[in-house]
Motif scaffolding. Structure first.
Motif, PDB file in Angstrom:
ATOM      1  N   GLN A 147      11.590 -23.863   7.478  1.00 43.77           N
ATOM      2  CA  GLN A 147      11.047 -22.740   8.629  1.00 43.77           C
ATOM      3  C   GLN A 147      11.240 -21.407   7.686  1.00 43.77           C
ATOM      4  OE1 GLN A 147      10.279 -23.652  11.681  1.00 43.77           O
ATOM      5  NE2 GLN A 147      10.541 -25.704  10.748  1.00 43.77           N
ATOM      6  N   LEU A 148       9.923 -21.125   7.055  1.00 36.65           N
ATOM      7  CA  LEU A 148       9.681 -19.865   6.334  1.00 36.65           C
ATOM      8  C   LEU A 148      10.063 -18.763   7.460  1.00 36.65           C
ATOM      9  CD1 LEU A 148       6.527 -20.705   4.229  1.00 36.65           C
ATOM     10  CD2 LEU A 148       9.081 -21.141   3.702  1.00 36.65           C
ATOM     11  N   GLY A 149      10.758 -17.611   6.676  1.00 32.77           N
ATOM     12  CA  GLY A 149      10.793 -16.549   7.481  1.00 32.77           C
ATOM     13  C   GLY A 149      12.237 -16.569   8.066  1.00 32.77           C
ATOM     14  N   THR A 150      13.006 -17.459   7.975  1.00 35.11           N
ATOM     15  CA  THR A 150      14.262 -17.501   8.599  1.00 35.11           C
ATOM     16  C   THR A 150      15.100 -16.373   8.321  1.00 35.11           C
ATOM     17  OG1 THR A 150      14.253 -20.143   8.945  1.00 35.11           O
ATOM     18  CG2 THR A 150      16.531 -18.885   8.875  1.00 35.11           C
ATOM     19  N   LEU A 151      15.385 -16.249   6.992  1.00 37.39           N
ATOM     20  CA  LEU A 151      16.245 -14.968   6.425  1.00 37.39           C
ATOM     21  C   LEU A 151      15.860 -13.533   7.139  1.00 37.39           C
ATOM     22  CD1 LEU A 151      18.741 -13.801   5.190  1.00 37.39           C
ATOM     23  CD2 LEU A 151      16.989 -13.773   2.924  1.00 37.39           C
ATOM     24  N   GLY A 152      14.504 -13.328   7.133  1.00 39.57           N
ATOM     25  CA  GLY A 152      14.122 -12.219   7.564  1.00 39.57           C
ATOM     26  C   GLY A 152      13.952 -11.880   8.934  1.00 39.57           C
ATOM     27  N   GLN A 153      13.738 -13.000   9.666  1.00 39.55           N
ATOM     28  CA  GLN A 153      13.829 -12.972  10.986  1.00 39.55           C
ATOM     29  C   GLN A 153      15.198 -12.872  11.622  1.00 39.55           C
ATOM     30  OE1 GLN A 153      10.751 -13.468  12.842  1.00 39.55           O
ATOM     31  NE2 GLN A 153      12.177 -12.403  14.477  1.00 39.55           N
ATOM     32  N   LEU A 154      16.326 -13.213  11.002  1.00 39.41           N
ATOM     33  CA  LEU A 154      17.602 -13.073  11.486  1.00 39.41           C
ATOM     34  C   LEU A 154      18.117 -11.740  11.195  1.00 39.41           C
ATOM     35  CD1 LEU A 154      19.571 -16.390   9.839  1.00 39.41           C
ATOM     36  CD2 LEU A 154      19.276 -15.579  12.431  1.00 39.41           C
ATOM     37  N   VAL A 155      17.582 -11.165  10.164  1.00 35.01           N
ATOM     38  CA  VAL A 155      18.007  -9.746   9.874  1.00 35.01           C
ATOM     39  C   VAL A 155      17.445  -8.912  11.062  1.00 35.01           C
ATOM     40  CG1 VAL A 155      17.668  -7.759   8.361  1.00 35.01           C
ATOM     41  CG2 VAL A 155      18.308  -9.949   7.503  1.00 35.01           C
ATOM     42  N   THR A 156      15.864  -9.104  11.240  1.00 34.72           N
ATOM     43  CA  THR A 156      15.205  -8.280  12.307  1.00 34.72           C
ATOM     44  C   THR A 156      15.782  -8.359  13.622  1.00 34.72           C
ATOM     45  OG1 THR A 156      13.053  -8.535  10.778  1.00 34.72           O
ATOM     46  CG2 THR A 156      13.020  -7.924  13.224  1.00 34.72           C
ATOM     47  N   ASP A 157      16.147  -9.732  14.048  1.00 32.61           N
ATOM     48  CA  ASP A 157      16.588 -10.074  15.350  1.00 32.61           C
ATOM     49  C   ASP A 157      18.023  -9.396  15.539  1.00 32.61           C
ATOM     50  OD1 ASP A 157      14.598 -11.346  15.829  1.00 32.61           O
ATOM     51  OD2 ASP A 157      15.285 -13.487  15.451  1.00 32.61           O
ATOM     52  N   GLY A 158      18.661  -9.232  14.254  1.00 33.72           N
ATOM     53  CA  GLY A 158      20.055  -8.653  14.441  1.00 33.72           C
ATOM     54  C   GLY A 158      20.165  -7.218  14.444  1.00 33.72           C
ATOM     55  N   GLY A 159      18.703  -6.494  14.281  1.00 32.41           N
ATOM     56  CA  GLY A 159      18.731  -4.978  14.596  1.00 32.41           C
ATOM     57  C   GLY A 159      18.509  -4.272  13.022  1.00 32.41           C
ATOM     58  N   GLY A 160      18.565  -5.095  11.855  1.00 34.81           N
ATOM     59  CA  GLY A 160      18.517  -4.662  10.625  1.00 34.81           C
ATOM     60  C   GLY A 160      17.249  -4.383  10.184  1.00 34.81           C
ATOM     61  N   LYS A 161      17.194  -4.029   8.878  1.00 41.39           N
ATOM     62  CA  LYS A 161      15.749  -3.733   8.173  1.00 41.39           C
ATOM     63  C   LYS A 161      15.976  -4.380   6.687  1.00 41.39           C
ATOM     64  CE  LYS A 161      14.189   0.344  10.505  1.00 41.39           C
ATOM     65  NZ  LYS A 161      13.636   1.696  10.546  1.00 41.39           N
ATOM     66  N   VAL A 162      14.714  -4.931   6.361  1.00 44.31           N
ATOM     67  CA  VAL A 162      14.572  -5.650   5.014  1.00 44.31           C
ATOM     68  C   VAL A 162      13.635  -4.724   4.207  1.00 44.31           C
ATOM     69  CG1 VAL A 162      14.112  -7.502   3.628  1.00 44.31           C
ATOM     70  CG2 VAL A 162      15.198  -7.759   6.061  1.00 44.31           C
ATOM     71  N   ALA A 163      14.022  -4.304   3.024  1.00 49.31           N
ATOM     72  CA  ALA A 163      12.941  -3.686   2.113  1.00 49.31           C
ATOM     73  C   ALA A 163      12.987  -4.705   0.670  1.00 49.31           C
ATOM     74  CB  ALA A 163      13.883  -2.524   1.389  1.00 49.31           C
ATOM     75  N   ALA A 164      11.641  -4.977   0.642  1.00 45.11           N
ATOM     76  CA  ALA A 164      11.330  -5.875  -0.507  1.00 45.11           C
ATOM     77  C   ALA A 164      10.748  -5.153  -1.571  1.00 45.11           C
ATOM     78  CB  ALA A 164      10.618  -6.989  -0.174  1.00 45.11           C
ATOM     79  N   ILE A 165      11.083  -5.340  -2.821  1.00 49.32           N
ATOM     80  CA  ILE A 165      10.488  -4.613  -4.086  1.00 49.32           C
ATOM     81  C   ILE A 165       9.819  -5.776  -4.977  1.00 49.32           C
ATOM     82  CG2 ILE A 165      10.975  -3.209  -6.104  1.00 49.32           C
ATOM     83  CD1 ILE A 165      13.432  -2.321  -4.533  1.00 49.32           C
ATOM     84  N   GLY A 166       8.790  -5.786  -5.204  1.00 50.74           N
ATOM     85  CA  GLY A 166       7.919  -6.722  -5.625  1.00 50.74           C
ATOM     86  C   GLY A 166       7.445  -7.842  -4.871  1.00 50.74           C
ATOM     87  N   PRO A 167       6.178  -8.587  -5.072  1.00 45.81           N
ATOM     88  CA  PRO A 167       5.729  -9.290  -4.312  1.00 45.81           C
ATOM     89  C   PRO A 167       6.522 -10.857  -3.956  1.00 45.81           C
ATOM     90  CG  PRO A 167       4.559  -9.509  -6.219  1.00 45.81           C
ATOM     91  CD  PRO A 167       5.658  -8.456  -6.180  1.00 45.81           C
ATOM     92  N   GLY A 168       7.141 -11.126  -4.772  1.00 45.86           N
ATOM     93  CA  GLY A 168       8.224 -12.368  -4.695  1.00 45.86           C
ATOM     94  C   GLY A 168       9.288 -12.013  -3.769  1.00 45.86           C
ATOM     95  N   ALA A 169       9.870 -10.824  -3.681  1.00 47.98           N
ATOM     96  CA  ALA A 169      10.843 -10.368  -2.748  1.00 47.98           C
ATOM     97  C   ALA A 169      10.245 -10.422  -1.405  1.00 47.98           C
ATOM     98  CB  ALA A 169      11.281  -9.090  -3.264  1.00 47.98           C
TER      99      ALA A 169
END
Length: 767
Positions: A102-124
């Motif tokens: 299930q792609l996006g599981t990590l980012g979705q959990l952070v978002t649903d928890g009220g957090g934000k993700v910053a990615a540096i680089g296309p792989g990130a």
């Protein structure tokens, strides 16, 4: 927290002068080797950088369609952040891999928890995107992101190694070739500079995870895993090794564990879509960074050497065994030499022939007490009279043998002595492949020669023990010793962490990530076969001591039951498919040992018992906290979630692939069975069949042999290793049975040539 992904980073890349930032992280934090197995490209068992990042995103093995290693797509920046191009296609493909990540599981959990993700680089961006492929903040380079305070999770891709690798020419599979050493060192140095720059901008209490999330070589490797800063308990990660319940191995973690660790560090709820387990402090690491790096680099070296020697080793093993079977068959079946019998003969003299079978004696070829010529055969079913050899007390030497008597008596045959010794040595090879891990053979100059010499030396020691005591004179003496050592050695190993199976030529490879603890399929085959045959030998010894048959069956059942328990218990063997096979094989042995008939109904009932046992163990495992479950409990959850058939289909396909693709093991299995039933079970050059004489002198052998073969056959049907299970079981069973048959021939002195009788029909008690 900060998650730093460095595709391709290996422990051998680290150097005090070239990578000072990474060197300091090793000195301050905990470290381990990282198994990065994801969904590989076709015909290549590696993890591409994109597959590594997608696996971090899902917490489950993921990959991309098509051959080769594509470059990560550049995110499209929007007012709300950024979007990963082609996200829907990437998501849809995962259902075809057999893992359904299930792609996006990590980012979705952070978002649903009220957090934000910053990615540096296309792989990130691939690793931090939510399930829609969106990310709150994207920066193509570290310099483009100046303020880190709004973000709960910062993901950096230090892609210098991957970018350098992508410039190399492609091979026939679309995979870039290896980088020159100088180019690799320069790329690692640039990645270290990026890591140093990020660390300088982070608050001092930030947790930092560093992971070499993929391969950047044509061959798979173990990679770097480092954790520094506050751990989930609030205490800083100590200067120890890292471990995880997913591997149960000190200094070894997996890429899916990286996702689980990130989720726990952020205080987010665990999800079943993430199959990994959080990193935890393990055993103590060496005191200095140099020693830590050297130790972990040695682990990857062992994996690389194993991949180089495993194929040739099995080729050598199969070839030698086939040649040995051919030579043994020739020695056992070729026409024997006899003195001519005159046309007119007189009746045999009482001086040369025993007139009363009860008075027949047998002279052993080796020192020690011999088996009785006609022992009580009720221990494991009666033996038909037609199968009994004609045994007499012959006091003539081969040179003075009377007419019609063989001039090459089995008791004086040097060929049989050699065959027995080689057979015992061959039967000890399987367990020696695991015991060889006690010696660091992979560090020696010629690894292939080193591993063969090490295995042969250990097998030689076991063989020496098998012939060292008075037990060598008995039919099942050497068989019992080798089988007992096999069973007990693997039992102790699995109860103490399965250390001997890691990077063994017949064990499991951390690089491939198929299994990290418990019994591997090949180890199970060796263990179960050794256990059942060893119990057959112990049963014969107890019966000769006058112990009642009921008590013998009870004793064998107790140890056999414990052996099955150890095979299936989650904290030890954690073997799902092995338990039903082991239960059925053990039951066949015990039924025959008790003198009962093995019927289809009894086999079905025993099979149900085996299925119920592993089902109960799996449910018990499932009832434990999710973070403590093994794959047994995970399968129960997959069954509840309706994903069980996906797992079963993947394993069935693997079983078919191994059986069809590994022709050498298939050939070895067929030849071993043919040797057993077409050579040993038919009349030998010394009269009756060698196997028949062994059954008469040691009736429990029949029960043990049929139990072991049944276990191997059922294991073949229930495990994804396919033909490898019966092949390794037969590698133990057939040589040791041959050794027992040779001893039976040595103990029996046949009369002159007689017409060879056809095998008698089995009685009801033998069925």
């Amino acid at each position: 927290m900060a998650l730093i992904g460095v595709p391709g980073l290996e422990w051998s890349d680290l150097d005090r002068s070239r990578t000072p930032a990474l060197w300091q992280l090793v000195a301050e934090g905990a470290s381990a080797s990282l198994s990065t197995r994801a969904v590989p490209p076709p015909d290549r068992g590696i993890t591409c950088p994109v597959a590594g990042w997608l696996t971090v995103s899902a917490g489950q093995r993921a990959g991309t369609a098509g051959k080769g290693c594509p470059a990560p797509p550049a995110p499209q920046v929007t007012d709300q952040g950024a979007t990963v191009p082609g996200w829907q296609a990437l998501t849809a493909y995962q259902s075809e891999t057999g893992y359904n990540a299930q792609l996006g599981t990590l980012g979705q959990l952070v978002t649903d928890g009220g957090g934000k993700v910053a990615a540096i680089g296309p792989g990130a961006a691939l690793g931090g995107a939510n399930k829609s492929g969106n990310i709150a903040k994207y920066a193509p380079t570290l310099d483009a992101l100046s303020d880190f305070t709004p973000y709960n999770l910062i993901i950096l891709e230090a892609a210098d190694l991957a970018n350098e690798w992508a410039r190399r020419p492609l091979d026939e599979y679309g995979i870039p070739t290896s980088m020159p050493a100088a180019d690799r060192q320069a790329a690692v140095s640039r990645a270290d500079q990026q890591i140093s720059a990020l660390i300088s901008k982070l608050p001092p209490d930030t947790t930092i995870l560093v992971a070499g999330i993929s391969d950047v070589t044509p061959n798979a490797h173990l990679h770097v895993a480092i954790a520094t800063g506050p751990s989930p308990t609030g205490e800083p990660y100590p200067h120890d090794h890292l471990t995880a319940s997913s591997t149960r191995q000190d200094a070894l973690v997996t890429i899916t564990d990286l996702t689980a660790t990130t989720i726990q560090l952020l205080g987010l709820p665990a999800t079943r879509d993430v199959v990994g387990r959080s990193w935890q402090p393990g055993g103590p690491a060496p005191a200095t960074p140099a020693d830590t790096v050297a130790e972990l680099a040695d682990g990857d070296l062992a994996s690389q050497v194993l991949k180089e020697v495993r194929g040739p080793f099995f080729t050598v093993l199969v070839t030698i065994q086939l040649l040995f079977y051919a030579l043994a068959a020739l020695a056992l079946r070729r026409r024997r030499a006899t003195t001519p019998t005159p046309a007119a003969t007189t009746a045999p003299s009482p001086a040369t022939t025993a007139t009363n079978p009860a008075e027949t004696t047998v002279t052993p070829a080796l020192n020690g007490p011999a088996e009785p010529a006609h022992p009580d055969t009720s221990a494991a079913g009666s033996t038909p009279e037609a199968a009994r050899p004609n045994i007499t007390a012959i006091n003539h030497t081969p040179e003075t043998a009377p007419t019609g008597i063989p001039t090459d008596l089995a008791s004086a045959s040097k060929i049989l002595v050699a065959i027995q010794a080689v057979a015992v040595l061959s039967g000890a090879i399987a367990v020696s492949t695991f015991l060889a891990q006690l010696v660091p053979w992979w560090t020696l100059p010629v690894p292939m020669l080193s591993v063969i010499v090490t295995i042969l030396a250990i097998a030689g020691l076991i063989t020496a023990v098998a012939f060292a005591g008075p037990w060598r004179a008995h039919v099942l003496g050497p068989l019992t010793v080798v089988s007992a050592i096999t069973s007990v050695a693997l039992l102790i190993d699995v109860m103490t962490g399965s250390k001997l199976q890691v990077n063994a030529v017949t064990g499991y490879e951390p690089v491939t990530g198929g299994r990290f603890y418990g019994f591997s399929n090949i180890a199970f085959a060796v263990y179960a076969t050794g256990t059942i045959l060893g119990l057959a030998g112990v049963a014969q010894w107890l019966l000769r001591k006058g112990v009642s048959k009921v008590m013998v069956v009870v004793v064998c059942g107790l140890y056999g039951g414990f052996a099955v328990f150890a095979d299936g218990w989650p904290s030890w063997g954690a073997d799902f498919g092995g338990v039903p096979a082991f239960v059925i094989g053990l039951a066949v042995f015990l039924i025959l040992l008790s003198g009962k008939r093995v019927s289809v109904l009894r086999l079905l009932l025993v099979g149900l018992v085996g299925a119920a046992l592993i089902g109960a163990i799996s449910v018990f495992d499932w009832l434990r906290p999710e973070s403590e479950r093994t794959h047994l409990g995970a399968f129960v959850q997959q069954f509840i979630d309706g994903q069980a058939w996906t797992v079963i289909g993947r394993k069935f396909g693997a079983m078919i692939g191994v059986t069809v693709g590994n022709w050498s093991l298939t050939l070895l299995s067929l030849v071993a069975l043919a040797f057993l039933f077409l050579v040993l079970a038919r009349p030998s050059r010394w009269g009756a069949s060698a196997l028949g004489q062994a059954y008469i002198l040691a009736p429990t052998l029949r029960a043990g042999l049929f139990g072991a073969l049944t276990c191997a056959f059922v294991g073949f049907l229930m495990n994804d290793s396919g033909i490898a299970i019966p092949a390794m079981a037969l590698t133990v069973a057939v040589p040791l049975t041959l050794a027992a048959c040779v001893r039976a021939l040595q103990l029996a002195k046949p009369t002159g040539s007689e017409p060879r009788s056809e095998p008698a029909a089995p009685t009801r008690a033998e069925a």
